[in-house]
Design a protein around this motif. Structure first.
Motif, PDB file in Angstrom:
ATOM      1  N   THR A 199       0.818  -1.325   0.122  1.00 34.03           N
ATOM      2  CA  THR A 199       0.049  -0.017  -0.106  1.00 34.03           C
ATOM      3  C   THR A 199       0.850   1.241  -0.008  1.00 34.03           C
ATOM      4  OG1 THR A 199       0.097   0.167   2.431  1.00 34.03           O
ATOM      5  CG2 THR A 199      -1.761  -1.027   1.441  1.00 34.03           C
ATOM      6  N   VAL A 200       0.150   2.336  -0.263  1.00 32.50           N
ATOM      7  CA  VAL A 200       1.166   3.756  -0.287  1.00 32.50           C
ATOM      8  C   VAL A 200       1.709   3.951   1.207  1.00 32.50           C
ATOM      9  CG1 VAL A 200       0.643   6.175  -0.651  1.00 32.50           C
ATOM     10  CG2 VAL A 200      -0.150   4.548  -2.132  1.00 32.50           C
ATOM     11  N   GLU A 201       0.645   3.481   1.865  1.00 32.02           N
ATOM     12  CA  GLU A 201       1.131   3.824   3.286  1.00 32.02           C
ATOM     13  C   GLU A 201       2.299   3.019   3.760  1.00 32.02           C
ATOM     14  OE1 GLU A 201       1.367   3.298   7.604  1.00 32.02           O
ATOM     15  OE2 GLU A 201       0.649   1.752   6.393  1.00 32.02           O
ATOM     16  N   GLN A 202       2.189   2.015   3.091  1.00 25.68           N
ATOM     17  CA  GLN A 202       3.511   0.780   3.573  1.00 25.68           C
ATOM     18  C   GLN A 202       4.818   1.164   2.699  1.00 25.68           C
ATOM     19  OE1 GLN A 202       1.641  -3.052   2.317  1.00 25.68           O
ATOM     20  NE2 GLN A 202       1.445  -3.404   4.157  1.00 25.68           N
ATOM     21  N   ILE A 203       4.707   1.627   1.635  1.00 20.36           N
ATOM     22  CA  ILE A 203       5.766   2.074   0.966  1.00 20.36           C
ATOM     23  C   ILE A 203       6.592   3.328   1.671  1.00 20.36           C
ATOM     24  CG2 ILE A 203       6.670   3.006  -1.228  1.00 20.36           C
ATOM     25  CD1 ILE A 203       4.293   1.961  -2.744  1.00 20.36           C
ATOM     26  N   PHE A 204       5.506   4.339   2.129  1.00 19.79           N
ATOM     27  CA  PHE A 204       6.074   5.465   2.833  1.00 19.79           C
ATOM     28  C   PHE A 204       6.725   5.140   4.065  1.00 19.79           C
ATOM     29  CE2 PHE A 204       4.808   9.839   1.455  1.00 19.79           C
ATOM     30  CZ  PHE A 204       4.320   9.537   0.228  1.00 19.79           C
ATOM     31  N   ARG A 205       6.231   4.156   4.704  1.00 23.48           N
ATOM     32  CA  ARG A 205       6.573   3.551   6.069  1.00 23.48           C
ATOM     33  C   ARG A 205       7.716   2.701   5.989  1.00 23.48           C
ATOM     34  NH1 ARG A 205       4.569  -0.410   8.961  1.00 23.48           N
ATOM     35  NH2 ARG A 205       2.367  -0.288   7.647  1.00 23.48           N
ATOM     36  N   LYS A 206       7.985   1.809   5.022  1.00 25.70           N
ATOM     37  CA  LYS A 206       8.930   0.794   5.147  1.00 25.70           C
ATOM     38  C   LYS A 206      10.234   1.327   4.078  1.00 25.70           C
ATOM     39  CE  LYS A 206       6.197  -3.267   5.832  1.00 25.70           C
ATOM     40  NZ  LYS A 206       5.404  -4.248   5.255  1.00 25.70           N
ATOM     41  N   ASP A 207       9.748   1.942   2.913  1.00 27.83           N
ATOM     42  CA  ASP A 207      10.827   2.364   2.131  1.00 27.83           C
ATOM     43  C   ASP A 207      11.204   3.827   1.877  1.00 27.83           C
ATOM     44  OD1 ASP A 207      10.641  -0.369   1.225  1.00 27.83           O
ATOM     45  OD2 ASP A 207       8.806   0.152  -0.057  1.00 27.83           O
ATOM     46  N   GLY A 208      10.028   4.562   2.501  1.00 26.79           N
ATOM     47  CA  GLY A 208      10.416   6.293   2.424  1.00 26.79           C
ATOM     48  C   GLY A 208       9.727   6.822   1.165  1.00 26.79           C
ATOM     49  N   GLU A 209       9.646   8.225   1.474  1.00 26.79           N
ATOM     50  CA  GLU A 209       8.820   8.841   0.595  1.00 26.79           C
ATOM     51  C   GLU A 209       9.596   9.030  -0.917  1.00 26.79           C
ATOM     52  OE1 GLU A 209       7.574  12.817   1.583  1.00 26.79           O
ATOM     53  OE2 GLU A 209       7.034  13.243  -0.756  1.00 26.79           O
ATOM     54  N   ILE A 210      11.051   9.030  -0.681  1.00 27.47           N
ATOM     55  CA  ILE A 210      11.680   9.114  -1.915  1.00 27.47           C
ATOM     56  C   ILE A 210      11.524   7.612  -3.034  1.00 27.47           C
ATOM     57  CG2 ILE A 210      14.077   8.912  -2.870  1.00 27.47           C
ATOM     58  CD1 ILE A 210      15.135  10.645  -0.577  1.00 27.47           C
ATOM     59  N   ARG A 211      11.502   6.516  -2.309  1.00 25.14           N
ATOM     60  CA  ARG A 211      11.085   5.354  -3.146  1.00 25.14           C
ATOM     61  C   ARG A 211       9.706   5.565  -3.609  1.00 25.14           C
ATOM     62  NH1 ARG A 211      11.982   0.065  -3.569  1.00 25.14           N
ATOM     63  NH2 ARG A 211      10.818  -0.918  -5.094  1.00 25.14           N
ATOM     64  N   PHE A 212       8.754   6.246  -2.986  1.00 28.25           N
ATOM     65  CA  PHE A 212       7.379   6.170  -3.386  1.00 28.25           C
ATOM     66  C   PHE A 212       7.194   7.143  -4.699  1.00 28.25           C
ATOM     67  CE2 PHE A 212       3.504   8.695  -3.865  1.00 28.25           C
ATOM     68  CZ  PHE A 212       2.561   7.766  -4.086  1.00 28.25           C
ATOM     69  N   ARG A 213       8.055   8.316  -4.409  1.00 26.46           N
ATOM     70  CA  ARG A 213       8.211   9.362  -5.730  1.00 26.46           C
ATOM     71  C   ARG A 213       8.981   8.553  -6.813  1.00 26.46           C
ATOM     72  NH1 ARG A 213       4.199  12.218  -4.193  1.00 26.46           N
ATOM     73  NH2 ARG A 213       4.481  13.144  -2.016  1.00 26.46           N
ATOM     74  N   SER A 214       9.922   7.936  -6.574  1.00 26.52           N
ATOM     75  CA  SER A 214      10.436   7.261  -7.977  1.00 26.52           C
ATOM     76  C   SER A 214       9.659   6.342  -8.645  1.00 26.52           C
ATOM     77  CB  SER A 214      11.817   6.646  -7.469  1.00 26.52           C
ATOM     78  OG  SER A 214      11.733   5.520  -7.005  1.00 26.52           O
ATOM     79  N   GLU A 215       8.738   5.452  -7.754  1.00 27.27           N
ATOM     80  CA  GLU A 215       7.649   4.628  -8.367  1.00 27.27           C
ATOM     81  C   GLU A 215       6.871   5.388  -9.227  1.00 27.27           C
ATOM     82  OE1 GLU A 215       7.721   1.535  -8.552  1.00 27.27           O
ATOM     83  OE2 GLU A 215       9.095   0.705  -6.861  1.00 27.27           O
ATOM     84  N   GLU A 216       6.342   6.646  -8.704  1.00 29.26           N
ATOM     85  CA  GLU A 216       5.329   7.561  -9.339  1.00 29.26           C
ATOM     86  C   GLU A 216       5.886   8.109 -10.823  1.00 29.26           C
ATOM     87  OE1 GLU A 216       4.905  11.069  -6.908  1.00 29.26           O
ATOM     88  OE2 GLU A 216       2.682  10.557  -6.775  1.00 29.26           O
ATOM     89  N   LYS A 217       7.060   8.532 -10.474  1.00 28.94           N
ATOM     90  CA  LYS A 217       7.926   8.821 -12.034  1.00 28.94           C
ATOM     91  C   LYS A 217       7.964   7.890 -12.833  1.00 28.94           C
ATOM     92  CE  LYS A 217      11.558  12.172 -12.512  1.00 28.94           C
ATOM     93  NZ  LYS A 217      11.930  13.367 -12.037  1.00 28.94           N
ATOM     94  N   LEU A 218       8.344   6.832 -12.416  1.00 23.02           N
ATOM     95  CA  LEU A 218       8.331   5.721 -13.437  1.00 23.02           C
ATOM     96  C   LEU A 218       7.045   5.530 -14.144  1.00 23.02           C
ATOM     97  CD1 LEU A 218      10.269   2.625 -11.841  1.00 23.02           C
ATOM     98  CD2 LEU A 218      10.644   3.726 -13.997  1.00 23.02           C
ATOM     99  N   LEU A 219       5.965   5.388 -13.302  1.00 25.29           N
ATOM    100  CA  LEU A 219       4.701   5.239 -13.710  1.00 25.29           C
ATOM    101  C   LEU A 219       4.204   6.304 -14.923  1.00 25.29           C
ATOM    102  CD1 LEU A 219       2.077   3.604 -13.587  1.00 25.29           C
ATOM    103  CD2 LEU A 219       1.253   4.930 -11.689  1.00 25.29           C
ATOM    104  N   VAL A 220       4.558   7.498 -14.459  1.00 24.01           N
ATOM    105  CA  VAL A 220       4.384   8.700 -15.019  1.00 24.01           C
ATOM    106  C   VAL A 220       4.645   8.379 -16.532  1.00 24.01           C
ATOM    107  CG1 VAL A 220       4.696  11.271 -15.543  1.00 24.01           C
ATOM    108  CG2 VAL A 220       3.923  10.499 -13.406  1.00 24.01           C
ATOM    109  N   ARG A 221       5.947   8.205 -16.691  1.00 24.73           N
ATOM    110  CA  ARG A 221       6.596   7.765 -17.967  1.00 24.73           C
ATOM    111  C   ARG A 221       6.043   6.692 -18.629  1.00 24.73           C
ATOM    112  NH1 ARG A 221      11.920  10.105 -18.313  1.00 24.73           N
ATOM    113  NH2 ARG A 221      12.201  11.046 -16.444  1.00 24.73           N
ATOM    114  N   LYS A 222       5.345   5.567 -18.229  1.00 25.99           N
ATOM    115  CA  LYS A 222       5.089   4.490 -18.764  1.00 25.99           C
ATOM    116  C   LYS A 222       3.313   4.894 -19.328  1.00 25.99           C
ATOM    117  CE  LYS A 222       6.025   0.586 -15.871  1.00 25.99           C
ATOM    118  NZ  LYS A 222       5.503  -0.288 -15.065  1.00 25.99           N
ATOM    119  N   LEU A 223       3.090   5.862 -18.499  1.00 28.70           N
ATOM    120  CA  LEU A 223       1.577   6.027 -18.601  1.00 28.70           C
ATOM    121  C   LEU A 223       1.582   7.328 -19.839  1.00 28.70           C
ATOM    122  CD1 LEU A 223      -0.309   6.762 -15.447  1.00 28.70           C
ATOM    123  CD2 LEU A 223      -0.298   4.759 -17.025  1.00 28.70           C
TER     124      LEU A 223
END
Ligand SMILES: Nc1ncnc2c1ncn2[C@@H]1O[C@H](COP(=O)(O)OP(=O)(O)O)[C@@H](O)[C@H]1O
Ligand SMILES: O=C(O)C1=C[C@@H](OP(=O)(O)O)[C@@H](O)[C@H](O)C1
Ligand SMILES: [Mg+2]
Length: 173
Positions: free
Chosen positions: A44-68
Motif C-alpha cells: 500500500t502507499v502507506e506501507q511504501i512510505f513507512r518501510k521504504d520512504g517517500e523518495i522510493r514512492f516518488r521514484s515509483e510515481e515517476k516511473l509510472l508517469v513515464r509509462k502512462l
C-alpha cells in the motif's frame, strides 16, 4: 490521438473518485496512480512510505508517469504530490490535458479526517498538516489549464464542468 485527461490537485479534492466517473462517462480507461503503484509494488502507499520512504514512492510515481505518457485515451487520477516534480509535469503535458481540482482546507479536512491512508497527513495534527502543505504547494497546481472547485459544487456538476471544458476545447467529441 486522444489526449489523456490528467486530474491533479491536493489530497481530498476528489481526483480518484471523480476520475473514475469521468472515465466511465467518456468511455476512457481509468488509472489511479496510487492504486497502480500499489499493484506494481504489492504494497500500500502507506506501507511504501513507512518501510521504504517517500523518495522510493516518488521514484515509483515517476516511473509510472513515464509509462502512462506512452498511452492514450486515459483518465489519470494523479496523487497530490505528482506534479511537484517538474519533469512529471512536462511528461504528462506531452499528450495530456491537465485539470486541477481544488477545495477549501475546511472541506479537505472533512473529507480526509476519517481516512488513515494518507501518510503525509496522518502524523501530528491533521489541520496543521493540511494548512502547511497547502501553503508549501501554493503555485504547484497552477500548471493546469482548467481548475474546478469541488468544494463548492456537487459531484455531477463538477463532472459537467470538466466535460464542457473538454468539449469546448475539442479534446473530446
Ligand atoms: N463534489 C465532490 N467532488 C469530489 N469529491 C467529493 C465531492 N463531494 C464529496 N466528495 C468526496 O470527497 C472524497 C475525495 O477523496 P478522493 O477522491 O480520494 O480524493 P483525492 O484522490 O483527490 O485524494 C471522496 O470520498 C468523495 O466521495
Ligand atoms: O499529496 C501527496 O503528496 C500524496 C497524495 C496521495 O494521493 P491523493 O492526492 O489521491 O490522496 C498519495 O499519492 C500519497 O499519499 C502522497
Ligand atoms: Mg487519490
Amino acid at each position: 490521438m486522444k489526449k489523456n485527461i490528467i486530474l491533479i490537485g491536493f489530497m481530498g479534492t476528489g481526483k480518484s473518485s471523480l476520475g473514475r466517473h469521468l472515465a466511465r462517462r467518456l468511455g476512457y480507461k481509468f488509472v489511479d496512480t496510487d492504486s497502480a503503484i500499489e499493484e506494481i509494488t504489492g504494497k500500500t502507499v502507506e506501507q511504501i512510505f513507512r518501510k521504504d520512504g517517500e523518495i522510493r514512492f516518488r521514484s515509483e510515481e515517476k516511473l509510472l508517469v513515464r509509462k502512462l505518457s506512452r498511452r492514450a485515451g486515459l483518465v489519470v487520477a494523479t496523487g497530490g504530490g505528482t506534479v511537484l516534480d517538474r519533469e512529471n509535469v512536462e511528461i504528462l503535458r506531452q499528450n495530456g490535458v491537465l485539470i486541477c481540482l481544488t477545495a477549501a482546507p475546511e472541506v479537505i479536512f472533512q473529507r480526509v479526517k476519517n481516512k488513515k491512508r494518507r501518510p503525509l497527513l496522518s502524523r501530528g495534527d491533521l489541520w496543521e498538516n493540511i494548512v502547511r502543505l497547502l501553503h508549501e504547494r501554493a503555485g504547484a497546481y497552477e500548471v493546469a489549464e482548467f481548475t474546478v472547485d469541488t468544494g463548492e459544487l456537487g459531484f455531477d456538476e463538477v463532472l459537467h464542468q470538466i466535460i464542457n471544458y473538454l468539449q469546448q476545447k475539442e479534446y473530446i467529441s
